[in-house]
Structures are given as C-alpha cells and as structure tokens.
Enzyme design. Sequence first.
Site, mmCIF file in Angstrom:
data_model
loop_
_atom_site.group_PDB
_atom_site.id
_atom_site.type_symbol
_atom_site.label_atom_id
_atom_site.label_comp_id
_atom_site.label_asym_id
_atom_site.label_seq_id
_atom_site.Cartn_x
_atom_site.Cartn_y
_atom_site.Cartn_z
ATOM 1 C CG PHE A 154 -0.261 0.414 2.513
ATOM 2 C CD1 PHE A 154 0.032 1.744 2.796
ATOM 3 C CD2 PHE A 154 0.133 -0.535 3.448
ATOM 4 C CE1 PHE A 154 0.682 2.124 3.967
ATOM 5 C CE2 PHE A 154 0.783 -0.175 4.614
ATOM 6 C CZ PHE A 154 1.054 1.161 4.871
ATOM 7 C CE LYS A 178 -3.010 -8.608 -4.455
ATOM 8 N NZ LYS A 178 -3.440 -7.597 -3.458
ATOM 9 C CD GLU A 181 -5.870 -6.271 0.038
ATOM 10 O OE1 GLU A 181 -4.826 -6.078 -0.624
ATOM 11 O OE2 GLU A 181 -5.958 -7.127 0.928
ATOM 12 C CB SER A 231 4.426 -7.403 5.833
ATOM 13 O OG SER A 231 3.561 -8.426 5.378
ATOM 14 C CB CYS A 286 10.637 -0.647 2.896
ATOM 15 S SG CYS A 286 11.215 -0.115 1.293
ATOM 16 C CD GLU A 380 8.099 -2.790 8.446
ATOM 17 O OE1 GLU A 380 7.412 -3.805 8.282
ATOM 18 O OE2 GLU A 380 8.664 -2.189 7.510
HETATM 19 P P1 NAD Z 1 1.303 -6.655 3.111
HETATM 20 O O1 NAD Z 1 2.326 -7.720 3.231
HETATM 21 O O2 NAD Z 1 0.177 -6.645 4.083
HETATM 22 O O3 NAD Z 1 0.619 -6.705 1.651
HETATM 23 C C1 NAD Z 1 1.389 -6.775 0.487
HETATM 24 C C2 NAD Z 1 0.599 -7.540 -0.578
HETATM 25 O O4 NAD Z 1 0.337 -8.853 -0.108
HETATM 26 C C3 NAD Z 1 -0.739 -6.897 -0.889
HETATM 27 O O5 NAD Z 1 -0.942 -6.915 -2.281
HETATM 28 C C4 NAD Z 1 -1.743 -7.779 -0.142
HETATM 29 O O6 NAD Z 1 -2.988 -7.879 -0.803
HETATM 30 C C5 NAD Z 1 -1.062 -9.138 -0.108
HETATM 31 N N1 NAD Z 1 -1.365 -9.914 1.097
HETATM 32 C C6 NAD Z 1 -1.611 -9.435 2.344
HETATM 33 N N2 NAD Z 1 -1.782 -10.451 3.212
HETATM 34 C C7 NAD Z 1 -1.637 -11.593 2.508
HETATM 35 C C8 NAD Z 1 -1.677 -12.985 2.860
HETATM 36 N N3 NAD Z 1 -1.920 -13.384 4.092
HETATM 37 N N4 NAD Z 1 -1.456 -13.885 1.878
HETATM 38 C C9 NAD Z 1 -1.209 -13.504 0.619
HETATM 39 N N5 NAD Z 1 -1.158 -12.197 0.237
HETATM 40 C C10 NAD Z 1 -1.368 -11.256 1.166
HETATM 41 O O7 NAD Z 1 2.100 -5.268 3.110
HETATM 42 P P2 NAD Z 1 1.497 -3.796 3.176
HETATM 43 O O8 NAD Z 1 0.916 -3.577 4.526
HETATM 44 O O9 NAD Z 1 0.649 -3.525 1.987
HETATM 45 O O10 NAD Z 1 2.827 -2.922 2.980
HETATM 46 C C11 NAD Z 1 3.655 -2.556 4.040
HETATM 47 C C12 NAD Z 1 4.821 -3.487 4.172
HETATM 48 O O11 NAD Z 1 5.542 -3.539 2.938
HETATM 49 C C13 NAD Z 1 5.843 -3.032 5.203
HETATM 50 O O12 NAD Z 1 6.273 -4.149 5.924
HETATM 51 C C14 NAD Z 1 6.973 -2.454 4.366
HETATM 52 O O13 NAD Z 1 8.240 -2.458 4.982
HETATM 53 C C15 NAD Z 1 6.930 -3.359 3.196
HETATM 54 N N6 NAD Z 1 7.593 -2.767 2.043
HETATM 55 C C16 NAD Z 1 8.824 -3.242 1.740
HETATM 56 C C17 NAD Z 1 9.520 -2.687 0.697
HETATM 57 C C18 NAD Z 1 10.910 -3.166 0.376
HETATM 58 O O14 NAD Z 1 11.455 -2.706 -0.599
HETATM 59 N N7 NAD Z 1 11.499 -4.070 1.134
HETATM 60 C C19 NAD Z 1 8.961 -1.655 -0.058
HETATM 61 C C20 NAD Z 1 7.675 -1.213 0.262
HETATM 62 C C21 NAD Z 1 6.995 -1.785 1.329
#
Ligand code: NAD
Length: 489
Positions: A154, A178, A181, A231, A286, A380
């Site tokens: 997000f 994808k 959402e 994450s 991140c 985090e």
């Molecule tokens: P998230 O892991 O909740 O979601 C990321 C994606 O995974 C979304 O498209 C979501 O729909 C999907 N998803 C969520 N739960 C799922 C599950 N149980 N099974 C399968 N798919 C699932 O992450 P977020 O809250 O959208 O973003 C924030 C996180 O992203 C933070 O931890 C941040 O550090 C990380 N991030 C990392 C980088 C990097 O370069 N390392 C860059 C941007 C964000």
Amino acid sequence: MQLPKTLTEVKNFINGKFVDSVSKATIQVLSPIDGKVISSVALSVQKDVDNAVQLAKSAFQDWAGKTLKERTQIFFKYRQLLEEHMDELASIIKIENGKTIDEARAEVAKAIELCEFCVSMPQIIGNEVQEVSKGVECRLEKKPLGVVASITPFNFPNMVPHWTVPNALVLGNTMVLKPSEVVPLSAVKMAELLKEAGLPDGVFNVVNGGKEAVEAICDHPDIKAVSFVGSTSVAKIVYKRSTSSLKRCVALGGAKNHLLVLPDAHPQMAASNILASMSGCAGQRCMAASVMVGVDKVQHIIDLMVEEAKQLIPGKSLGTVISADAKARIERYITQAEENGVKILLDGRKTIVKGKEGGFYVGATILDFVTPDMAAAQDEIFGPVLSIIRAKNIDEAIVIENNSNYGNAAAVFTQNGSMAKLVMDRASAGMIGVNIGVPVPREPFSFGGWNESKFGAGDITGKSSIEFWTQNKKTSIKWSPEAKTNWMS
Ligand code: NAD
C-alpha cells in the site's frame, strides 16, 4: 478532486478492458485523509487470475516477437504521459494513500525515472557474441520468461508497480499486476496510460483482491516468475509458495533501518536528514529511519532534531498513516515503550486534524533511551516513530544494527571517513547511506535489502532485474564447412 467511475468502482483490467471479477464481490476503499469511503474494489478469485493469465499467455508471442527497440518506443510515450498526468496521478496517490501532495509528486517523479531506465534497455541488456573457436560463434541472448506477476503493497501505490512493470514488459514478458487492495486506484491509471501509449491488449493486466488472488498467482502453473513487495510475514509465504510451484521469486519484506550518529556529524545536516527519513510518508517507507543509534555525545543533534520535528504539522507537512488499525498499532507501540520507561521527547498520539477528524493521523514521535531488547527497537512499527538507542562507541552501535532480523537500509552520520568505512563494511543491510537518511540507490543501481528484508537472489530494480525477468539462450553457430571444427573444438 472528482473521481471518474473507473476510480470509484475499481474493476480488473484484463486484455485491455475493465471487467468485473467472476464473483462480483467487492470491498470498500477508504481515504485515510478523512476515513470516508472513496471507492470499491473487485475481490478476485482463482478463476479471475486464470482468465488474466490465459489472455496474457495469448498476447505473449506477438509481444515477445517485437524487437526490444519497438517495445521501448511504447515506454518513451508512456513516460511522456506520466509527466503530462503528474498532477492527476499525484492527487490519486494522495487520496488513496494519505501522503502529502509533495510526497505523491515525488513518487510519480520516481516512476518516471524508472521508465527512463527501462527505455535504456537496448543499450545495457548485454547480449553477447564471440568467436569461440575458429569459424564457430557463440551468442547469448536474454529471452523473456512468458507470463510473470507482480504483487505490491500500500505504501507506494504508483512507484512500487513501476519497480517491476516497465522492466518486465520491455524485456518481452506479459504480466499480471496484483496491487494492494487498500490502494487500488493508481493501477487503474497505470493501465489506462499504458493502453494510451500503445501497449497491446493482454500484455499488462490487473487483477485486484487480497490473499486469495495472491495464492492463485503463486500456484498458477503458467506464471513463470513472481515479484512481491510487502511485509516480511507475507513475503515468506509468497516466496515459499511460488518456489514450491517451481517459479522464480524475489520477495521484498519489511524493515527496521538503523541510523548510526557519531558526535562529529554535521549537526544540522544529521538532524534534518534523520527527521526527514523517519517522518517522510508518515514513516511508512521500507527505507525509513526507525532506530537512531546515538554514539557517545550526540545530545546536541537530538535537541536540534526535536525542535525541527515540532514544526511538522499533521495534515500539512505530515500525511496520514494508512488505516485506523495502523494508527492504533503505532500508538500501542508508543504506550508500551512509555510503560517500559523510555523518555518520550515528542508524542504523536491522539493527533486530530481539524476538519478531518475521521483521518488517520499520528504526529511525529521521538522515543529516547530505548534499549535493544524492547519492541520499539526490534519491530517494524511503520509510522512516524523514531527510537533512539544510546551506544558507548561505534562497535557497540554496529552490534545493535547487526542484531536486527531485517537488513534493508543502514546509515552513518559522521565527517570521519574511516568511521564511515567501518559502517559501510560491517552493517548488515543491502543499502547503506553515508550522511544520507534514505539511501535509495538510483537507477541503474538496483534496489533490495538483506536478511528478512528480501528473499530470493538478485534485486528487484536496475541492472539486477534484467537477470530476474529473462532467461539466457546460448546458440553455437558454424556456417563455413572449411572451419573444420567439431563441437568440442
Ligand atoms: P502486506 O504484506 O500486508 O501486503 C502486500 C501484498 O500482499 C498486498 O498486495 C496484499 O494484498 C497481499 N497480502 C496481504 N496479506 C496476505 C496474505 N496473508 N497472503 C497472501 N497475500 C497477502 O504489506 P502492506 O501492509 O501492503 O505494505 C507494508 C509493508 O511492505 C511493510 O512491511 C513495508 O516495509 C513493506 N515494504 C517493503 C519494501 C521493500 O522494498 N522491502 C517496499 C515497500 C513496502
């Protein structure tokens, strides 16, 4: 901003058309600025993913059959469209994500830079040819994989999809994106502008939804590669599930970035950089500073930083966090730290912005005398919260950094070259800053962390991504019978 219907009812984008999901199920999308509903988004199931993959597969042969130069022409045009639509794209990011308009514009500017990298592909792809024996030539060509997928978070609804989509497509793959959402609007504009730039139908597809759509992507036998950003807990699931169904996968996870501050650091530069790093995008980066390790006597730098932090105004120079849940989670961390005896130098809890009482605001928060065993030092938090740990010397500071499970970024603030070199050598992170609080490597350098911040080989952007999105074809050629060489010669 008045949103058009494509943005107030976000559908899937398959084969160049916006379509409902098979189940027609949707969920609401809220703006974190005021907590109000702005849109609905399709919730996709396995059948939606499969439909998109089959059409992406049909589009692959024609797309991969074009020359690299032909494919890049579309991205020259697309880059131009991003520039022309900058204001609109930035407004969409602001509404769905809650960051400030300047941060949203910076995000689009970075997406433009990523396109500039992808159009340089003919110059850098590095296909090779060599006469390996007399009259025998070997050539190595980088060929696309087929249908690939990108799953995004997000916090950068526009930029993170641009980490993967331009390079993967220019290299001849077709794709299913994808998006998160929680912020599905930016991908709608991306689809519209790519189509306007001349991208053939089926080459780029968007399947919206959550867990079910992600699992279908990981399992789909016709998807060759999956890139994931999000994450660490989900990165592990996606990495394991995709690779167990024999795909290549790079999965970027969360972060807990340490900034080591030495007494000789330039005070104003250090204070401003650390503050910008911890508070930019409301700490939801991140690459954000999460822990400052103050080495020895750095009180003067902390004092400057706190004074500057007081000038940040939620709703103006500080955006929102993404949701009510995120706000509650961040405030819980602050309360827990308080109960553990840390000194709260600045407290962003209970922030309310007049006129936007439903918005998810957390003010800049600075916690001092945090100890390495506390949750505020290890987890985090993903909000505008900086934990300061005090260390006696640089060795102790490096041990603290090394003990983190994550390893996205680390930085050192000093004017002493040998101290900086020590941190460059010993920090356990993929991206290092020297007097830079957000050490994002700019193209052509690649982006990616270490440890639990990234799973899989290589990085997600830059030159490293060329390997990820292609496979090598090696051809040995002999035309002249006079060459008198056999295959081993
Ligand atoms: P998230 O892991 O909740 O979601 C990321 C994606 O995974 C979304 O498209 C979501 O729909 C999907 N998803 C969520 N739960 C799922 C599950 N149980 N099974 C399968 N798919 C699932 O992450 P977020 O809250 O959208 O973003 C924030 C996180 O992203 C933070 O931890 C941040 O550090 C990380 N991030 C990392 C980088 C990097 O370069 N390392 C860059 C941007 C964000």
